[in-house]
Scaffold this active site. Structure first.
Site, PDB file in Angstrom:
ATOM      1  N   ARG A  35      32.805  24.708  -4.942  1.00  0.00           N
ATOM      2  CA  ARG A  35      33.635  24.457  -3.761  1.00  0.00           C
ATOM      3  C   ARG A  35      33.922  23.018  -3.599  1.00  0.00           C
ATOM      4  O   ARG A  35      34.873  22.561  -3.074  1.00  0.00           O
ATOM      5  CB  ARG A  35      33.107  24.914  -2.283  1.00  0.00           C
ATOM      6  CG  ARG A  35      32.980  26.241  -2.363  1.00  0.00           C
ATOM      7  CD  ARG A  35      32.493  26.749  -1.276  1.00  0.00           C
ATOM      8  NE  ARG A  35      32.498  28.234  -0.692  1.00  0.00           N
ATOM      9  CZ  ARG A  35      31.603  29.085  -0.081  1.00  0.00           C
ATOM     10  NH1 ARG A  35      30.701  28.546   0.533  1.00  0.00           N
ATOM     11  NH2 ARG A  35      32.038  30.209   0.274  1.00  0.00           N
ATOM     12  N   LYS A 200      25.359  43.753   1.569  1.00  0.00           N
ATOM     13  CA  LYS A 200      25.511  44.560   2.651  1.00  0.00           C
ATOM     14  C   LYS A 200      26.532  45.437   2.719  1.00  0.00           C
ATOM     15  O   LYS A 200      27.699  44.691   2.688  1.00  0.00           O
ATOM     16  CB  LYS A 200      25.322  43.435   3.758  1.00  0.00           C
ATOM     17  CG  LYS A 200      24.225  43.014   4.297  1.00  0.00           C
ATOM     18  CD  LYS A 200      24.251  42.079   5.641  1.00  0.00           C
ATOM     19  CE  LYS A 200      24.164  43.002   6.770  1.00  0.00           C
ATOM     20  NZ  LYS A 200      24.183  42.273   8.155  1.00  0.00           N
ATOM     21  N   GLY A 356      30.726  33.988  -2.665  1.00  0.00           N
ATOM     22  CA  GLY A 356      30.228  32.961  -2.948  1.00  0.00           C
ATOM     23  C   GLY A 356      29.294  33.007  -4.112  1.00  0.00           C
ATOM     24  O   GLY A 356      29.044  32.631  -5.063  1.00  0.00           O
ATOM     25  N   GLY A 380      34.267  35.897   2.602  1.00  0.00           N
ATOM     26  CA  GLY A 380      34.434  36.666   3.841  1.00  0.00           C
ATOM     27  C   GLY A 380      36.014  36.455   4.321  1.00  0.00           C
ATOM     28  O   GLY A 380      36.714  37.329   4.604  1.00  0.00           O
TER      29      GLY A 380
HETATM   30  P1  ADP Z   1      29.027  37.516  -2.414  1.00  0.00           P
HETATM   31  O1  ADP Z   1      28.614  36.284  -1.752  1.00  0.00           O
HETATM   32  O2  ADP Z   1      29.682  37.570  -3.527  1.00  0.00           O
HETATM   33  O3  ADP Z   1      30.170  38.316  -1.183  1.00  0.00           O
HETATM   34  P2  ADP Z   1      26.802  39.213  -1.407  1.00  0.00           P
HETATM   35  O4  ADP Z   1      26.525  38.120  -0.455  1.00  0.00           O
HETATM   36  O5  ADP Z   1      27.460  40.243  -0.549  1.00  0.00           O
HETATM   37  O6  ADP Z   1      27.899  38.691  -2.487  1.00  0.00           O
HETATM   38  O7  ADP Z   1      25.570  39.527  -2.159  1.00  0.00           O
HETATM   39  C1  ADP Z   1      25.038  38.854  -3.095  1.00  0.00           C
HETATM   40  C2  ADP Z   1      23.577  39.329  -3.079  1.00  0.00           C
HETATM   41  O8  ADP Z   1      23.388  40.806  -3.446  1.00  0.00           O
HETATM   42  C3  ADP Z   1      22.836  38.519  -4.254  1.00  0.00           C
HETATM   43  O9  ADP Z   1      21.965  37.487  -3.844  1.00  0.00           O
HETATM   44  C4  ADP Z   1      22.169  39.750  -4.943  1.00  0.00           C
HETATM   45  O10 ADP Z   1      20.827  39.255  -5.721  1.00  0.00           O
HETATM   46  C5  ADP Z   1      22.261  40.584  -4.106  1.00  0.00           C
HETATM   47  N1  ADP Z   1      22.027  41.993  -4.540  1.00  0.00           N
HETATM   48  C6  ADP Z   1      22.645  42.740  -5.499  1.00  0.00           C
HETATM   49  N2  ADP Z   1      22.370  43.987  -5.764  1.00  0.00           N
HETATM   50  C7  ADP Z   1      21.221  43.975  -5.304  1.00  0.00           C
HETATM   51  C8  ADP Z   1      20.325  44.867  -5.128  1.00  0.00           C
HETATM   52  N3  ADP Z   1      20.374  46.026  -5.860  1.00  0.00           N
HETATM   53  N4  ADP Z   1      19.370  44.835  -4.320  1.00  0.00           N
HETATM   54  C9  ADP Z   1      19.087  43.891  -3.691  1.00  0.00           C
HETATM   55  N5  ADP Z   1      19.892  42.710  -3.629  1.00  0.00           N
HETATM   56  C10 ADP Z   1      20.995  42.892  -4.523  1.00  0.00           C
HETATM   57 MG    MG Z   2      26.994  35.859  -0.371  1.00  0.00          MG
END
Ligand code: ADP
Ligand code: MG
Length: 399
Positions: A35, A200, A356, A380
Site C-alpha cells: 500500500r 467471512k 489485503g 472492502g
Molecule cells: P481478504 O483480506 O483478501 O479480503 P479475508 O480477510 O476475507 O481476505 O480472509 C483472509 C483470511 O482467511 C486469511 O487470514 C486466511 O488464513 C483465512 N482463511 C482462508 N481459508 C480459511 C479456512 N479454510 N479456515 C480458516 N481461515 C481461512
Molecule cells: Mg482481510
C-alpha cells in the site's frame, strides 16, 4: 471525477493528501509495503509540480486516542526510503507538531501526519464531531487530494467531510482503481470468472448477490466455502461455519441455477485436527469432512479444477485466499489459483485481485505485481463497488 490536473498550478500550494498506508505490521516491522508503494506515484506527481505535500492516513483500529503500536512512524521511514528523500513526521495529526511541520514545508517536500484515528472525530458517527475534525485538517492545507482507495467506502472526516471544505480531486491511485472496477462491471469480456474465498461469508454475501447478475462462474473456496457445503447438506466438522447464513446461501445456489451461473465448489478439502501448521492433516472428500477436523485449504483435485476455470476466463476477479495460506501446509490451493490467474493474465485476460490478505498471499507466494492486471489496494471498497453500492468518498468528489 476531478483529477489532479484539474486543480491548476500546485506550485507552492499546500496539498492535503489522503493516502491508504494501512500496512500489516509485525511489531514495528512492515510485513507488506504494497500500500505504501501504491501511494508513491501520486505523491511524486504532486512533489514534481512543486506542491508541499501533507500526507494523512490511518493505521489499524485505535480507539480515537494515541496508541504507540499504531503509530505511523515506521511508515514515514519506509515512505522516505521509497521516495528517495526524507519524509518529515508529525507526532500528532492536527496539533502543535503538525502545524509546525506543515509550516516548515518547502516546495516539493513531504510530511506525514500521525494516525488520523488517534482523533475520535475521524470515524465519529456524529456529523458535527466529524466535521469539526475535518475543519482542523482543512486549516492545514489549500487543496485536498483523495487517494486512499481502501477507505473511499467510508464516510469519514479525512475521506468525506474534508472534500466539502477544500477544492478537491481524485489522486492517480483512486482513478486507476475505479477505471479497473468499471471494466469489471461495464460489459466484461466473457467468460467472466469470480473467485471468492477468505474468512467471512457475511462480509461477501452482498457482492455474491450482485455477481450472480454479471459473472459466468462463481468459484468458491476459503473459509466461506463451508457455509456453502453445509447449505448442500454436508457435514463440515470443526470448519468455519456461519450457521445463520445457510439459508441465504441456499437461496444463492437456487438463483445461480435459475440464472445459468455456474457455482464451482471444491470436491476435496485439506482437513486438519486443529488450526495449526503442525496439526495432523489429510485430504478428504468435500462431502465427507470428519466431525473432529476442520477444513483449512481446498484439496489438490479442487485446485486443478479451479485453475482450469480461471485459465479459460477472459475476465477474472479474485477476492479472498483459498485456505489458511499463512501456514505452509494450507497454501497450495491459493498457489494453484494464483498460478492460473497469472497464466490468464499472460493470455490477455483482465485479472484483478482485491483484498489485503489476498494481495499479501500472492506476494508471499512469490508472484510479481505484473503477474496480474491489477492488485487492488482496497478489498472492502472494491467489493462494495462491485456490489453496486454508492461509495461516499467517491460521490463527494463529484460535487
Ligand atoms: P481478504 O483480506 O483478501 O479480503 P479475508 O480477510 O476475507 O481476505 O480472509 C483472509 C483470511 O482467511 C486469511 O487470514 C486466511 O488464513 C483465512 N482463511 C482462508 N481459508 C480459511 C479456512 N479454510 N479456515 C480458516 N481461515 C481461512
Ligand atoms: Mg482481510
Amino acid at each position: 471525477m476531478r483529477t489532479i490536473d484539474d486543480l491548476g498550478d500546485l506550485k507552492g500550494k499546500k496539498v492535503l493528501l489522503r493516502s491508504d498506508l494501512n500496512v500489516p505490521l509485525d511489531g514495528r516491522t512492515i510485513t507488506d509495503d504494497g500500500r505504501i508503494r501504491a501511494s508513491v506515484p501520486t505523491i511524486e506527481k504532486l512533489t514534481g509540480q512543486g506542491a508541499q505535500v501533507i500526507v494523512c492516513a490511518h493505521l489499524g483500529r485505535p480507539k480515537g486516542a494515541p496508541e504507540e503500536k499504531y503509530s505511523l512512524a515506521p511508515v514515514a521511514q519506509r515512505l522516505g526510503e521509497l521516495l528517495g528523500k526524507p519524509v518529515a513526521f508529525a507526532s500528532d495529526t492536527v496539533g502543535e507538531s503538525a502545524k509546525e511541520k506543515v509550516a516548515a514545508l518547502q516546495d516539493g517536500e513531504v510530511v506525514l501526519l500521525e494516525n488520523l484515528r488517534f482523533n475520535p472525530g475521524e470515524t465519529s458517527k456524529d456529523d458535527a464531531e466529524r466535521s469539526a475534525f475535518a475543519r482542523e485538517l482543512a486549516s492545514l492545507a489549500d487543496v485536498f487530494v483523495s487517494d486512499g482507495f481502501g477507505v473511499v467506502h467510508r464516510a469519514q472526516a479525512s475521506v468525506y467531510d474534508i472534500a466539502q471544505l477544500l477544492p478537491h480531486a481524485a489522486g492517480g491511485l483512486v482513478q486507476a482503481e475505479v477505471e479497473v472496477l468499471k471494466r469489471l462491471t461495464d460489459e466484461p469480456q466473457r467468460p467472466y470468472a469470480v473467485v471468492l474465498g477468505g474468512a467471512k461469508v457475511s462480509d461477501k454475501l452482498g457482492v455474491i448477490e450482485n455477481l450472480l447478475k454479471t459473472a459466468d462462474q462463481l468459484v468458491i473456496g476459503g473459509g466461506m466455502v463451508f457455509t456453502f457445503l453445509a447449505a448442500q447438506g454436508h457435514e463440515v466438522g470443526k470448519s468455519l461455519l456461519e450457521k445463520d447464513q445457510i439459508d441465504t446461501v441456499k437461496g444463492y445456489l437456487d438463483e445461480a441455477k435459475a440464472k445459468g451461473v455456474e457455482i464451482v465448489l471444491p470436491t476435496d478439502i485439506v482437513a486438519a485436527t486443529e488450526f495449526s501448521a503442525d496439526a495432523d492433516h489429510e485430504v478428504v472428500a468435500a462431502d465427507a469432512i470428519p466431525a473432529d477436523r476442520m477444513g483449512l485449504d481446498i484439496g489438490p483435485e479442487s485446485g486443478k479444477a479451479f485453475a482450469e476455470v480461471v485459465r479459460a476466463a477472459k475476465t477474472v476477479f479474485w477476492n479472498g485466499p483459498m485456505g489458511a495460506f499463512e501456514m505452509e501446509p494450507y497454501a497450495a490451493g491459493t498457489k494453484a489459483v494464483a498460478e492460473a490467474v497469472a497464466e490468464a493474465t499472460k493470455q490477455g485476460a483482465l485479472t484483478v485481485i482485491g483484498g489485503g490478505d489476498s494481495a499479501a498471499a500472492v506476494r508471499q507466494l512469490g508472484f510479481a505485481d505484473d503477474d496480474f492486471t491489477h492488485i487492488s489496494t482496497g478489498g472492502g471498497a472494491s467489493l462494495e463497488y462491485l456490489e453496486g453500492k454508492e461509495l461516499p468518498g467517491l460521490e463527494v468528489l463529484d460535487n
